[in-house]
Design a protein around this motif. Structure first.
Motif, PDB file in Angstrom:
ATOM      1  N   HIS A  13       0.889  -1.309  -0.021  1.00  0.00           N
ATOM      2  CA  HIS A  13       0.004  -0.022   0.050  1.00  0.00           C
ATOM      3  C   HIS A  13       1.241   1.530   0.366  1.00  0.00           C
ATOM      4  CE1 HIS A  13      -3.860  -2.213   0.860  1.00  0.00           C
ATOM      5  NE2 HIS A  13      -3.200  -2.490   1.470  1.00  0.00           N
ATOM      6  N   TRP A  14       0.915   2.440  -0.752  1.00  0.00           N
ATOM      7  CA  TRP A  14       1.811   3.376  -1.528  1.00  0.00           C
ATOM      8  C   TRP A  14       0.808   4.229  -1.026  1.00  0.00           C
ATOM      9  CZ3 TRP A  14       7.183   3.248  -1.679  1.00  0.00           C
ATOM     10  CH2 TRP A  14       7.342   1.849  -2.713  1.00  0.00           C
ATOM     11  N   SER A  15       1.163   5.523   0.181  1.00  0.00           N
ATOM     12  CA  SER A  15      -0.320   5.782   0.553  1.00  0.00           C
ATOM     13  C   SER A  15       0.110   7.296  -1.103  1.00  0.00           C
ATOM     14  CB  SER A  15       0.214   7.090   1.657  1.00  0.00           C
ATOM     15  OG  SER A  15       1.877   7.423   1.660  1.00  0.00           O
ATOM     16  N   SER A  16       1.024   7.129  -1.635  1.00  0.00           N
ATOM     17  CA  SER A  16       0.473   8.521  -2.685  1.00  0.00           C
ATOM     18  C   SER A  16      -0.499   7.711  -3.412  1.00  0.00           C
ATOM     19  CB  SER A  16       2.065   8.486  -3.264  1.00  0.00           C
ATOM     20  OG  SER A  16       2.600   7.168  -3.630  1.00  0.00           O
ATOM     21  N   ASN A  17      -0.895   6.778  -3.843  1.00  0.00           N
ATOM     22  CA  ASN A  17      -1.826   6.560  -4.574  1.00  0.00           C
ATOM     23  C   ASN A  17      -3.242   6.776  -4.259  1.00  0.00           C
ATOM     24  OD1 ASN A  17      -0.018   5.316  -6.060  1.00  0.00           O
ATOM     25  ND2 ASN A  17       0.030   3.841  -5.709  1.00  0.00           N
ATOM     26  N   ASP A  18      -3.127   7.206  -2.469  1.00  0.00           N
ATOM     27  CA  ASP A  18      -4.619   7.735  -1.668  1.00  0.00           C
ATOM     28  C   ASP A  18      -4.243   8.599  -1.800  1.00  0.00           C
ATOM     29  OD1 ASP A  18      -6.237   7.500   0.279  1.00  0.00           O
ATOM     30  OD2 ASP A  18      -5.534   6.668   1.665  1.00  0.00           O
ATOM     31  N   ARG A  19      -5.987   9.577  -2.930  1.00  0.00           N
ATOM     32  CA  ARG A  19      -5.897  10.822  -2.738  1.00  0.00           C
ATOM     33  C   ARG A  19      -6.093  11.263  -1.476  1.00  0.00           C
ATOM     34  NH1 ARG A  19      -9.705  10.335  -8.229  1.00  0.00           N
ATOM     35  NH2 ARG A  19      -8.028  10.058  -9.924  1.00  0.00           N
ATOM     36  N   ALA A  20      -6.646  11.126  -0.931  1.00  0.00           N
ATOM     37  CA  ALA A  20      -7.800  11.082   1.009  1.00  0.00           C
ATOM     38  C   ALA A  20      -5.778  11.294   1.771  1.00  0.00           C
ATOM     39  CB  ALA A  20      -7.620  10.113   1.157  1.00  0.00           C
ATOM     40  N   SER A  21      -5.370  10.902   1.858  1.00  0.00           N
ATOM     41  CA  SER A  21      -4.037  10.713   1.936  1.00  0.00           C
ATOM     42  C   SER A  21      -2.805  11.910   1.723  1.00  0.00           C
ATOM     43  CB  SER A  21      -2.918  10.023   1.747  1.00  0.00           C
ATOM     44  OG  SER A  21      -3.423   8.417   3.044  1.00  0.00           O
ATOM     45  N   GLN A  22      -3.266  11.888   0.315  1.00  0.00           N
ATOM     46  CA  GLN A  22      -2.205  13.663  -0.551  1.00  0.00           C
ATOM     47  C   GLN A  22      -3.664  14.190   0.286  1.00  0.00           C
ATOM     48  OE1 GLN A  22       0.471  13.093  -1.657  1.00  0.00           O
ATOM     49  NE2 GLN A  22       0.195  10.686  -0.688  1.00  0.00           N
TER      50      GLN A  22
END
Length: 225
Positions: A13-22
């Motif tokens: 799981h890459w957080s950079s792929n998570d729009r909510a995280s970004q």
């Protein structure tokens, strides 16, 4: 430390792929480190709840975070975590070293750390000498949490580039007067290590200084391309 070749790329799981995280981070946590235990069945909902309840206490027990820092719990369907507020520089242009900013534990067993990079008034800095130390610190932090217990793990790291980010030397005593940014055409890139080996759990302790330089070297080489 013992390394072993892995045949198949692990599902990280890459957080950079998570729009909510970004959106939540506003791009301020560009560095991420992931630890995935191999041959691990994952956590049940009950186990994840229990670990989530104890996570902030585990972070406190590492003594790597000041007792006066207010940790904030994070909860999602697939993970639990805690955010760590960053300390602020004395003035707007004061250099600031990279700091741990977030810890996540996923249902699949992956433990992830997000952090800021060293920065000054000119922006974030990918210092070839700094990431090995910072990544080694994050690996030890992850080990001190005493969550991952598997015999073998996979470790990966990534950096989400920013417009003002540069590959340069960080000086904690003064800000730079000039710099060469990565540039608009190259910002927003995801620099990632692609693990092809597993390591023993020692990577989260005594072996951190052996694993971190390779991770950092891969990221710096990608940033310079």
């Amino acid at each position: 430390m013992a390394f072993a070749k892995i045949v198949q790329q692990p599902a990280l799981h890459w957080s950079s792929n998570d729009r909510a995280s970004q959106a939540a981070s506003d791009g301020n946590f560009p560095l991420e480190l992931h630890v995935l235990p191999l041959d691990f069945p994952g956590y049940s909902a009950r186990e994840l709840d229990q670990l989530g309840a104890s996570l902030m206490e585990r972070i406190r027990d590492t003594r790597m975070i000041g007792s006066d820092v207010a940790l904030n719990p994070i909860r999602s369907d697939g993970y639990v975590g805690a955010s760590i507020p960053a300390s602020r520089p004395r003035s707007w242009n004061a250099p600031q070293e990279g700091e741990a900013a977030e810890c996540r534990l996923y249902k699949a067993g992956q433990l992830s750390m997000r952090a800021t990079l060293p920065r000054d008034s000119c922006g974030a800095i990918l210092d070839p000498d700094a990431p090995p130390q910072q990544l080694a610190g994050l690996l030890r932090f992850a080990g001190t949490l005493n969550v991952v217990q598997a015999d073998r793990i996979v470790v990966a790291a990534g950096v989400l580039t920013e417009t003002l980010m540069s590959v340069d030397t960080f000086d904690p005593r003064r800000s730079r007067q000039s710099y060469q940014p990565i540039g608009p055409g190259r910002s927003g890139r995801q620099l990632r290590t692609e693990p092809d080996e597993s390591v023993t759990l020692a990577a989260l302790g005594a072996g951190a200084a052996e694993v971190a330089p390779h991770l950092a070297q891969v990221l710096i080489l990608q940033a310079r391309r």
